[in-house]
Design an enzyme around this catalytic site. Sequence first.
Site, PDB file in Angstrom:
ATOM      1  N   ARG A 144       0.826  -1.299  -0.067  1.00 29.16           N
ATOM      2  CA  ARG A 144      -0.202  -0.121   0.096  1.00 29.16           C
ATOM      3  C   ARG A 144       0.848   1.153   0.089  1.00 29.16           C
ATOM      4  O   ARG A 144       0.280   2.295  -0.244  1.00 29.16           O
ATOM      5  CB  ARG A 144      -0.688   0.162   1.348  1.00 29.16           C
ATOM      6  CG  ARG A 144      -2.014  -0.944   1.223  1.00 29.16           C
ATOM      7  CD  ARG A 144      -2.692  -0.829   2.401  1.00 29.16           C
ATOM      8  NE  ARG A 144      -4.138  -1.495   2.235  1.00 29.16           N
ATOM      9  CZ  ARG A 144      -5.210  -1.113   1.956  1.00 29.16           C
ATOM     10  NH1 ARG A 144      -5.122   0.283   1.634  1.00 29.16           N
ATOM     11  NH2 ARG A 144      -6.260  -1.685   2.032  1.00 29.16           N
TER      12      ARG A 144
ATOM     13  N   ALA B 176      -1.973  -9.131   2.466  1.00 31.68           N
ATOM     14  CA  ALA B 176      -2.784  -7.613   2.416  1.00 31.68           C
ATOM     15  C   ALA B 176      -4.092  -7.926   3.101  1.00 31.68           C
ATOM     16  O   ALA B 176      -4.937  -8.702   2.514  1.00 31.68           O
ATOM     17  CB  ALA B 176      -2.732  -6.995   1.191  1.00 31.68           C
TER      18      ALA B 176
ATOM     19  N   TYR C 204     -14.359  -7.852  10.466  1.00 29.02           N
ATOM     20  CA  TYR C 204     -13.354  -8.214  10.168  1.00 29.02           C
ATOM     21  C   TYR C 204     -13.237  -9.928   9.797  1.00 29.02           C
ATOM     22  O   TYR C 204     -12.881 -10.392   8.457  1.00 29.02           O
ATOM     23  CB  TYR C 204     -11.961  -8.030  10.866  1.00 29.02           C
ATOM     24  CG  TYR C 204     -10.786  -8.787  10.614  1.00 29.02           C
ATOM     25  CD1 TYR C 204      -9.997  -8.395   9.511  1.00 29.02           C
ATOM     26  CD2 TYR C 204     -10.443  -9.847  11.315  1.00 29.02           C
ATOM     27  CE1 TYR C 204      -8.789  -9.116   9.488  1.00 29.02           C
ATOM     28  CE2 TYR C 204      -9.064 -10.919  11.115  1.00 29.02           C
ATOM     29  CZ  TYR C 204      -8.394 -10.104  10.139  1.00 29.02           C
ATOM     30  OH  TYR C 204      -7.243 -10.858   9.973  1.00 29.02           O
TER      31      TYR C 204
ATOM     32  N   ILE D 120       6.384 -16.190  14.099  1.00 25.85           N
ATOM     33  CA  ILE D 120       6.702 -15.718  12.736  1.00 25.85           C
ATOM     34  C   ILE D 120       7.466 -16.759  11.950  1.00 25.85           C
ATOM     35  O   ILE D 120       7.292 -16.976  10.885  1.00 25.85           O
ATOM     36  CB  ILE D 120       7.021 -14.287  12.753  1.00 25.85           C
ATOM     37  CG1 ILE D 120       7.299 -13.723  11.251  1.00 25.85           C
ATOM     38  CG2 ILE D 120       8.398 -14.045  13.230  1.00 25.85           C
ATOM     39  CD1 ILE D 120       5.847 -13.624  10.501  1.00 25.85           C
TER      40      ILE D 120
END
Length: 320
Positions: A31, A66, A148, A214
Amino acid sequence: MILVTGTNGFIGSKLVSFFNKTKRPSRSLNRDAIDLSAESKYLDSKLDSEILTNIFLGVDTVIHCAAKVHIMNKTESDTVATYRSVNVEGTCQLAEKAVMTGVKRFIFLSSLKVNGTNTNQGKLFFSPDLKDQTEDFDKENIVSTDPYSISKFEAEQELWKISARTGLEVVVIRLPLVYGAGVKGNLASLIKLLEFNLPLPLANVHNQRSLIGIDNLIDLLVCCIDHPNAKGKTFLASDGEDLSTPDLLRYIASSMGRSARLFPFPISLLKFFGFIMRKQSEVSRLIGSFQVDGNYTRKTLNWNAPISVKEGIRRMIKGI
């Protein structure tokens, strides 16, 4: 070539960094860039078709990170429609263009909150591919009611329609809390409280929550890029080692070289103060359970998380 979207976000940025370090060809779509001639492009529901065509040249796999995500201070404009614009319409546009340009596989990062908001009744969340495990859940427990989660669930359904019509190999991964160096949100707030060495009224909490570090998530995503058993599946991701909130705080404090200062406090009063301070959701995340059964993911992909929770938290605190 792998196209990663949302590379200005926590997961996308870490994923691209990994690909750069391992010299695996990848391209970014995010973005931030205003210059549309640059490598990174803006992604929303109205992205120019010609730009998408160019960005997809040579791409065979898309990892779609995204999204319009949860925000802590919601406003009246944070409706289902605003989430749908990016999370559903933008995702569909991206997938349709991927099909037109010859992309083989589309990996979509969804949310575990699609399954529900808690597992306090002792039930685990299972992959929807396991019909015998999920049929006992009422519809209200399968899909959350926040904008969401609704948009993520609807995006999943639209991707399956595109896959059935075009043959695009869709892979859905529903994520719990993802932690690691640079994480934001509630976990970052807890880390700051521990840095200030403040006493926390959480010693009486005996919940269990699934998390994924992660590094483990990236390892899972890399597995899903090429694994023949991944296509057409929905996987629930986790480290495979669930923690209570006090245990999580102790791991974090230990990585800082200190002890967590926890004291007992009635759970009912925690809920009460959360109500009067309009922090019910934050308190719920601290005291509630949120667990997945990761056996389907592990068995289908022959995958196990390579990094332990303790090591993952150490890396998060040390900024590794």
